[in-house]
Write an enzyme that holds these catalytic residues in place. Structure first.
Site, short mmCIF file in Angstrom:
data_model
loop_
_atom_site.label_atom_id
_atom_site.label_comp_id
_atom_site.label_asym_id
_atom_site.label_seq_id
_atom_site.Cartn_x
_atom_site.Cartn_y
_atom_site.Cartn_z
N ASP A 124 15.06 -1.66 -4.23
CA ASP A 124 14.68 -1.32 -2.87
C ASP A 124 13.50 -0.35 -2.95
OD1 ASP A 124 14.43 -0.32 -0.29
OD2 ASP A 124 16.59 -0.27 0.08
N HIS A 125 12.33 -0.80 -2.49
CA HIS A 125 11.12 0.01 -2.63
C HIS A 125 11.15 1.25 -1.75
CE1 HIS A 125 7.37 0.50 -4.55
NE2 HIS A 125 7.03 -0.78 -4.63
#
Length: 450
Positions: free
Chosen positions: A420-421
């Site tokens: 998850d950036h």
């Protein structure tokens, strides 16, 4: 005097917890006319979390099953109706059962002691079946079976079974009660009857028919429709949410796993196969998460906070009988490599059989996906919401590799990492990947530090 009216006892589907409101009947463990004891499992039901056994709080004779296999029952609606027993011998057994009954727990029933656990379903070899001390008489052996009950489509012969242990033994041996010849008083099935039938089943070849499928072709359309079951609906909802909400990024690297392969082989002995490769990979993943704890976390979007966990419940993607599930090895950070191996085999084995617990399916904080077991090299996996990352390994095969300027065959696997950036950048992801990859390429360097 007028005989007292029999009071039927209706057992409603209980609250299964986790906010679940319904469950699908996977299969009934009893039939109409069967005798049941307090806390005896009467049905296997499937929720969005797991397949569990539902025990009855009533003893007596089954009067009504309120749903068929594959039907969905709402929590609080009737599941089974039981008629209290009038047979003196059965009433005596009922009192014994009641004396040992505690709170009815879904999937567990009355505790039998600290060593009780779910058993596998082995066939009983003929050599282990005891010789009956009182074989049935010719009259008993040739006596007609009791009249059948139920619909014409699913007619079942009714036999009396008082002991839940006898019923469980029959179920674990893969036997139908209607196929067992009773030798007890008034047609009662005894433990010896089950053991003899199990031994005969081992000696007699049988032809297994294909299981029925709920999918039905639509007339004239060339289509086949299959309803989503509880598991599949839950998986679909989780993956769809992950795709909608998570701005994910994927990185991958080819890893030389020759040293790890050789380490695993060196631990094998004629009497002990040693830990499997997945146990070592799990050990390295745990070490990487300890170094980069932000990946063992979830994102609280309501408060804009990253919530890191002190514990590591390592989820393992498993293709089970009812679809993809991700049960977790609880507290993986506290286990040795040998202990991880035992835990992984237990968790994945039960998951393939649809026997994961609700806690195992909901507890994961990070997921490890061994898709190489399906013969593929790489995958851009979907994060298992609300987790923030997933690590996958492709198949480990011989490939040409350059070592000290020469091309040699090595054991190579591709490792892909989806994260998850929002919770980390590429530097953190790359650092975690290299921690795991370096441990695979030089396992002794990490094992000395843990």
């Amino acid at each position: 005097m007028t005989a007292p009216t029999t009071r039927l006892q209706v057992f409603n589907l209980p609250d299964l917890g986790e906010g679940l409101t319904d469950a699908e009947i996977v299969r009934w463990l009893v039939g109409v006319g069967d005798t049941v004891a307090v806390d005896q499992p009467v049905a296997e039901v499937e929720t969005a979390k797991a397949v569990v056994e539902v025990p009855t709080p009533y003893a007596g004779r089954v009067a009504t099953l309120h749903a068929g296999n594959g039907q969905v029952v709402e929590v609080g609606t009737p599941l089974i109706t039981v008629e209290p027993l009038t047979d003196p011998a059965a009433e005596t057994y009922r009192e014994e059962e009641r004396a040992g009954s505690g709170n009815v727990l879904i999937g567990y029933g009355t505790p039998e002691g600290p060593t009780r656990g779910r058993r596998r379903r082995p066939r009983i070899p003929a050599a282990q079946a005891p010789t009956p001390t009182a074989p049935p008489s010719p009259a008993q052996a040739t006596a007609p079976k009791p009249a059948a009950s139920g619909s014409a489509a699913g007619r079942t012969t009714v036999h009396r079974v008082v002991s839940p242990l006898v019923r469980r033994l029959a179920r674990d041996s893969g036997l139908q009660l209607a196929d067992i010849t009773p030798t007890g008083p008034d047609g009662l099935i005894t433990r010896g009857d089950v053991l003899r039938a199990a031994a005969a089943a081992v000696d007699t070849p049988t032809t297994l028919s294909a299981p029925a499928t709920p999918a039905a072709p639509s007339a004239g359309t060339g289509e086949r429709r299959t309803p989503l079951n509880g598991f599949r609906k839950a998986v679909a909802a989780s993956l769809s949410r992950s795709r909608r909400e998570v701005p994910e990024a994927t990185v991958w690297v080819d890893v030389d796993a020759t040293a790890l392969w050789e380490l695993r082989e060196s631990q094998r002995t004629p009497t002990d196969p040693g830990p499997g490769l997945l146990a070592y990979l799990a050990r390295f993943v745990v070490a990487g998460l300890r170094r980069y704890p932000v990946l063992n976390a979830r994102l609280d979007t309501e408060r804009d906070e990253i919530v890191e966990y002190d514990h590591i419940h390592l989820g393992l993607a498993v293709q089970g009988q009812r679809g993809l599930v991700v049960p977790a090895v609880l507290n993986a950070h506290t286990l040795t490599t040998d202990e991880l191996d035992v835990a992984i085999r237990d968790v994945t084995g039960r998951a393939r059989e649809g026997r994961s617990t609700a806690e195992e399916l909901a507890a994961g904080t990070f997921t490890l996906n061994n898709y190489g077991g399906f013969g593929v090299d790489g995958s851009a996996a979907i994060i298992n919401h609300p987790q923030v990352a997933i690590l996958g390994f492709g198949r480990m095969i011989d490939r040409p590799w350059v070592v000290d300027g020469e091309i040699v065959p090595r054991k190579i696997t591709q490792m892909s990492f989806v994260f998850d950036h929002r919770i980390c950048d590429g530097g953190t992801a790359a650092g975690f990947m290299r921690t795991v990859a370096d441990a695979i390429e030089t396992p002794s360097s990490l094992l000395r530090r843990i």
